[in-house]
Design a protein around this motif. Structure first.
Motif, PDB file in Angstrom:
ATOM      1  N   PRO A   1       0.826  -1.220   0.000  1.00  0.00           N
ATOM      2  CA  PRO A   1       0.000   0.000   0.000  1.00  0.00           C
ATOM      3  C   PRO A   1       0.857   1.266   0.000  1.00  0.00           C
ATOM      4  O   PRO A   1       0.860   2.048   0.956  1.00  0.00           O
ATOM      5  N   VAL A   2       1.611   1.462  -1.074  1.00  0.00           N
ATOM      6  CA  VAL A   2       2.445   2.659  -1.228  1.00  0.00           C
ATOM      7  C   VAL A   2       2.223   3.221  -2.622  1.00  0.00           C
ATOM      8  O   VAL A   2       1.832   2.493  -3.548  1.00  0.00           O
ATOM      9  N   THR A   3       2.461   4.515  -2.781  1.00  0.00           N
ATOM     10  CA  THR A   3       2.372   5.136  -4.097  1.00  0.00           C
ATOM     11  C   THR A   3       3.654   4.863  -4.877  1.00  0.00           C
ATOM     12  O   THR A   3       4.648   4.371  -4.336  1.00  0.00           O
ATOM     13  N   ALA A   4       3.627   5.200  -6.167  1.00  0.00           N
ATOM     14  CA  ALA A   4       4.816   5.008  -6.993  1.00  0.00           C
ATOM     15  C   ALA A   4       5.990   5.837  -6.469  1.00  0.00           C
ATOM     16  O   ALA A   4       7.133   5.369  -6.435  1.00  0.00           O
ATOM     17  N   THR A   5       5.692   7.073  -6.025  1.00  0.00           N
ATOM     18  CA  THR A   5       6.760   7.914  -5.482  1.00  0.00           C
ATOM     19  C   THR A   5       7.312   7.328  -4.190  1.00  0.00           C
ATOM     20  O   THR A   5       8.530   7.344  -3.945  1.00  0.00           O
ATOM     21  N   GLU A   6       6.438   6.795  -3.339  1.00  0.00           N
ATOM     22  CA  GLU A   6       6.893   6.181  -2.086  1.00  0.00           C
ATOM     23  C   GLU A   6       7.716   4.927  -2.351  1.00  0.00           C
ATOM     24  O   GLU A   6       8.705   4.657  -1.657  1.00  0.00           O
ATOM     25  N   ALA A   7       7.324   4.147  -3.352  1.00  0.00           N
ATOM     26  CA  ALA A   7       8.119   2.969  -3.715  1.00  0.00           C
ATOM     27  C   ALA A   7       9.499   3.385  -4.198  1.00  0.00           C
ATOM     28  O   ALA A   7      10.515   2.765  -3.852  1.00  0.00           O
ATOM     29  N   GLY A   8       9.558   4.458  -4.990  1.00  0.00           N
ATOM     30  CA  GLY A   8      10.857   4.977  -5.426  1.00  0.00           C
ATOM     31  C   GLY A   8      11.689   5.470  -4.259  1.00  0.00           C
ATOM     32  O   GLY A   8      12.912   5.296  -4.231  1.00  0.00           O
ATOM     33  N   ALA A   9      11.022   6.052  -3.254  1.00  0.00           N
ATOM     34  CA  ALA A   9      11.741   6.526  -2.075  1.00  0.00           C
ATOM     35  C   ALA A   9      12.328   5.363  -1.278  1.00  0.00           C
ATOM     36  O   ALA A   9      13.420   5.481  -0.704  1.00  0.00           O
ATOM     37  N   ILE A  10      11.621   4.234  -1.235  1.00  0.00           N
ATOM     38  CA  ILE A  10      12.162   3.054  -0.548  1.00  0.00           C
ATOM     39  C   ILE A  10      13.415   2.566  -1.275  1.00  0.00           C
ATOM     40  O   ILE A  10      14.425   2.216  -0.655  1.00  0.00           O
ATOM     41  N   GLY A  11      13.346   2.535  -2.612  1.00  0.00           N
ATOM     42  CA  GLY A  11      14.527   2.161  -3.381  1.00  0.00           C
ATOM     43  C   GLY A  11      15.677   3.114  -3.136  1.00  0.00           C
ATOM     44  O   GLY A  11      16.839   2.702  -3.003  1.00  0.00           O
ATOM     45  N   SER A  12      15.381   4.405  -3.029  1.00  0.00           N
ATOM     46  CA  SER A  12      16.420   5.389  -2.756  1.00  0.00           C
ATOM     47  C   SER A  12      17.019   5.187  -1.367  1.00  0.00           C
ATOM     48  O   SER A  12      18.233   5.327  -1.171  1.00  0.00           O
ATOM     49  N   ALA A  13      16.172   4.851  -0.386  1.00  0.00           N
ATOM     50  CA  ALA A  13      16.669   4.614   0.970  1.00  0.00           C
ATOM     51  C   ALA A  13      17.620   3.421   0.996  1.00  0.00           C
ATOM     52  O   ALA A  13      18.655   3.441   1.678  1.00  0.00           O
ATOM     53  N   LEU A  14      17.290   2.385   0.252  1.00  0.00           N
ATOM     54  CA  LEU A  14      18.155   1.208   0.160  1.00  0.00           C
ATOM     55  C   LEU A  14      19.538   1.596  -0.380  1.00  0.00           C
ATOM     56  O   LEU A  14      20.574   1.239   0.187  1.00  0.00           O
ATOM     57  N   LEU A  15      19.543   2.344  -1.461  1.00  0.00           N
ATOM     58  CA  LEU A  15      20.803   2.693  -2.113  1.00  0.00           C
ATOM     59  C   LEU A  15      21.576   3.754  -1.329  1.00  0.00           C
ATOM     60  O   LEU A  15      22.807   3.753  -1.328  1.00  0.00           O
ATOM     61  N   LEU A  16      20.868   4.644  -0.645  1.00  0.00           N
ATOM     62  CA  LEU A  16      21.545   5.626   0.202  1.00  0.00           C
ATOM     63  C   LEU A  16      22.253   4.927   1.357  1.00  0.00           C
ATOM     64  O   LEU A  16      23.374   5.294   1.733  1.00  0.00           O
ATOM     65  N   SER A  17      21.615   3.925   1.912  1.00  0.00           N
ATOM     66  CA  SER A  17      22.249   3.132   2.969  1.00  0.00           C
ATOM     67  C   SER A  17      23.508   2.451   2.450  1.00  0.00           C
ATOM     68  O   SER A  17      24.540   2.388   3.134  1.00  0.00           O
ATOM     69  N   SER A  18      23.437   1.951   1.220  1.00  0.00           N
ATOM     70  CA  SER A  18      24.605   1.322   0.604  1.00  0.00           C
ATOM     71  C   SER A  18      25.741   2.328   0.434  1.00  0.00           C
ATOM     72  O   SER A  18      26.911   2.023   0.721  1.00  0.00           O
ATOM     73  N   ALA A  19      25.422   3.530  -0.025  1.00  0.00           N
ATOM     74  CA  ALA A  19      26.448   4.560  -0.200  1.00  0.00           C
ATOM     75  C   ALA A  19      27.060   4.957   1.138  1.00  0.00           C
ATOM     76  O   ALA A  19      28.274   5.180   1.243  1.00  0.00           O
ATOM     77  N   THR A  20      26.239   5.046   2.173  1.00  0.00           N
ATOM     78  CA  THR A  20      26.734   5.398   3.505  1.00  0.00           C
ATOM     79  C   THR A  20      27.773   4.392   3.984  1.00  0.00           C
ATOM     80  O   THR A  20      28.817   4.761   4.550  1.00  0.00           O
ATOM     81  N   ALA A  21      27.505   3.122   3.743  1.00  0.00           N
ATOM     82  CA  ALA A  21      28.458   2.085   4.138  1.00  0.00           C
ATOM     83  C   ALA A  21      29.790   2.273   3.417  1.00  0.00           C
ATOM     84  O   ALA A  21      30.862   2.149   4.023  1.00  0.00           O
ATOM     85  N   GLY A  22      29.740   2.580   2.139  1.00  0.00           N
ATOM     86  CA  GLY A  22      30.972   2.764   1.381  1.00  0.00           C
ATOM     87  C   GLY A  22      31.809   3.915   1.896  1.00  0.00           C
ATOM     88  O   GLY A  22      33.029   3.793   2.077  1.00  0.00           O
ATOM     89  N   PHE A  23      31.174   5.072   2.153  1.00  0.00           N
ATOM     90  CA  PHE A  23      31.919   6.211   2.668  1.00  0.00           C
ATOM     91  C   PHE A  23      32.499   5.920   4.055  1.00  0.00           C
ATOM     92  O   PHE A  23      33.616   6.316   4.381  1.00  0.00           O
ATOM     93  N   ALA A  24      31.731   5.226   4.885  1.00  0.00           N
ATOM     94  CA  ALA A  24      32.189   4.951   6.247  1.00  0.00           C
ATOM     95  C   ALA A  24      33.355   3.970   6.283  1.00  0.00           C
ATOM     96  O   ALA A  24      34.203   4.031   7.174  1.00  0.00           O
ATOM     97  N   LEU A  25      33.412   3.063   5.309  1.00  0.00           N
ATOM     98  CA  LEU A  25      34.376   1.967   5.367  1.00  0.00           C
ATOM     99  C   LEU A  25      35.540   2.116   4.395  1.00  0.00           C
ATOM    100  O   LEU A  25      36.389   1.228   4.328  1.00  0.00           O
ATOM    101  N   ALA A  26      35.604   3.208   3.647  1.00  0.00           N
ATOM    102  CA  ALA A  26      36.604   3.345   2.585  1.00  0.00           C
ATOM    103  C   ALA A  26      38.023   3.132   3.081  1.00  0.00           C
ATOM    104  O   ALA A  26      38.840   2.512   2.393  1.00  0.00           O
ATOM    105  N   SER A  27      38.330   3.635   4.270  1.00  0.00           N
ATOM    106  CA  SER A  27      39.707   3.534   4.770  1.00  0.00           C
ATOM    107  C   SER A  27      39.867   2.474   5.854  1.00  0.00           C
ATOM    108  O   SER A  27      40.919   2.399   6.493  1.00  0.00           O
TER     109      SER A  27
END
Length: 400
Positions: free
Chosen positions: A38-64
């Motif tokens: 029960p989510v809109t298309a924009t909300e579904a896109g936001a969930i996908g963005s949250a997934l990928l933002l979390s992935s990017a956060t891990a990369g920046f935190a662990l680079a060194s």
């Protein structure tokens, strides 16, 4: 020049595949969230963005930190998070639980990708390793796109595929180095080399990836609503497109250093811009399939050269490879939401035109970095015929 018989880093390729699979499956993940929750298309896109933002956060935190903590330990931690996060999201039906699982799984994917990036940078031929990794995740994603429409309804199938891939990769982590396997105490204080080139690439990559994944995140909706395709037909188009991506990576491997890095990155980005405009304005099967297939053939070629370029900026420790990959993930994270908002406000064709124009602008600084950094000779890339492709980033979409 490394020998073409250099042993292939199979554990690294497996980690690359597990880390990049989520961005590659983004259209079906977002599309199924929209269709079965029960989510809109924009909300579904936001969930996908949250997934990928979390992935990017891990990369920046662990680079060194990969050397300090150990590639084996970090890889295993990331795989556990991916299994628990994506598996939990696949089984959950409450939207908050799905969001939490997607974010946890995304952090796991980013952790795994950070380890893979540092290990690829340490290879004698990082371009060859990256092209093989793209082959692997492209083939696996194509198989998922062909299979999922026939397994029934529900939002969880593509998420479960990512979780199972992470679980399957676990046994290979025993071949990765543990903490302290190599001396690094003094190297931790070494400043980043080639700072100007690295910073320009770091600033450009989010926008490059955003354009790719803004389209990739809504490609499923374009095919279903504007081109009037069925889900099964759409799955076939995506599978063929990813197959074209396999051919594109093989082409990148065959080209190797013949044209340097600047031509593949600059001219390839211009071609991608045209493909995005065609795909976003498609109203039938022919135009949609043509745009998606051509785009997917060009995208991994450019991405493989970008990964190799980032790795060449810090070959000893791979820090630029991780940082640039994480910057790419930021753009990837913003892509689905950007595509959803632009398409909702202005329509798919206008969205495609805006993304294409942005790519043409960003191609200039990226090509300039490639021209300067590419003055050093690239290693010859040779992909053996027996290379397995059963296992395909960004989408450095990374769809993309």
């Amino acid at each position: 020049m490394p020998s073409p018989r250099t042993p292939l880093p199979w554990p690294v390729l497996a980690l690359f595949t597990a880390g990049y699979l989520a961005p590659y499956l983004l259209p079906t993940v977002v599309g199924r969230l929209d269709a079965y929750l029960p989510v809109t298309a924009t909300e579904a896109g936001a969930i996908g963005s949250a997934l990928l933002l979390s992935s990017a956060t891990a990369g920046f935190a662990l680079a060194s930190l990969v050397e300090r903590i150990g590639a084996r330990t970090l890889a295993r931690a990331g795989l556990v998070l991916a299994v628990l996060g994506y598996g939990g999201a696949a089984l959950a039906h409450a939207v908050p639980a799905v969001v939490l699982g997607a974010v946890v799984g995304g952090f796991g994917s980013g952790t795994v990708t950070a380890v893979a990036a540092t290990r690829i940078a340490a290879q004698p031929d990082p371009h060859r390793a990256s092209t093989l990794g793209l082959l692997s995740v492209s083939a696996l994603a194509g198989a998922v796109y062909l299979t999922v429409p026939h397994l029934g309804p529900g939002h969880g199938l593509p998420l479960a595929a990512i979780a199972l891939t992470a679980l399957a990769v676990w046994p290979l982590t025993g071949r990765l180095p543990a903490a302290g396997a190599a001396p690094h105490t003094r190297r931790e204080r070494t400043p980043l080399p080639r700072l100007r080139a690295g910073l320009v690439l770091l600033a450009a990559m989010p926008f490059w990836s955003l354009a790719q994944n803004a389209l990739w995140g809504v490609s499923g909706r374009i095919g279903l609503t504007q081109a009037h395709l069925t889900e099964a037909t759409l799955g076939v188009v995506f599978a063929v497109a990813l197959g074209a991506g396999l051919l594109g990576v093989l082409g990148a491997g065959a080209l190797g250093p013949r044209f340097g890095r600047a031509v593949p990155i600059g001219a390839g980005t211009v071609l991608i811009a045209g493909c995005i405009a065609v795909s976003a304005s498609a109203t039938d099967l022919a135009s949609f399939a043509g745009g998606e297939i051509a785009w997917n053939a060009c995208y991994p070629i450019v991405l493989s050269y970008l990964i190799g370029l980032a790795a060449s900026l810090d070959p000893a420790r791979g820090r630029w490879a991780v940082l640039v990959g994480s910057a790419s993930s930021l753009g990837t994270a913003a892509g689905p939401l950007t595509g959803s908002v632009l398409s909702a406000q202005a329509g798919f064709p206008v969205m495609g035109a805006v993304l294409a124009a942005g790519l043409l602008v960003i191609a200039v600084p990226m090509t300039a970095v490639a021209l300067r950094a590419g003055r050093r000779t690239l290693p010859v890339v040779e992909i053996p015929v027996e290379t397995p492709v059963e296992s395909r980033a960004p989408r450095t979409t990374t769809a993309a």
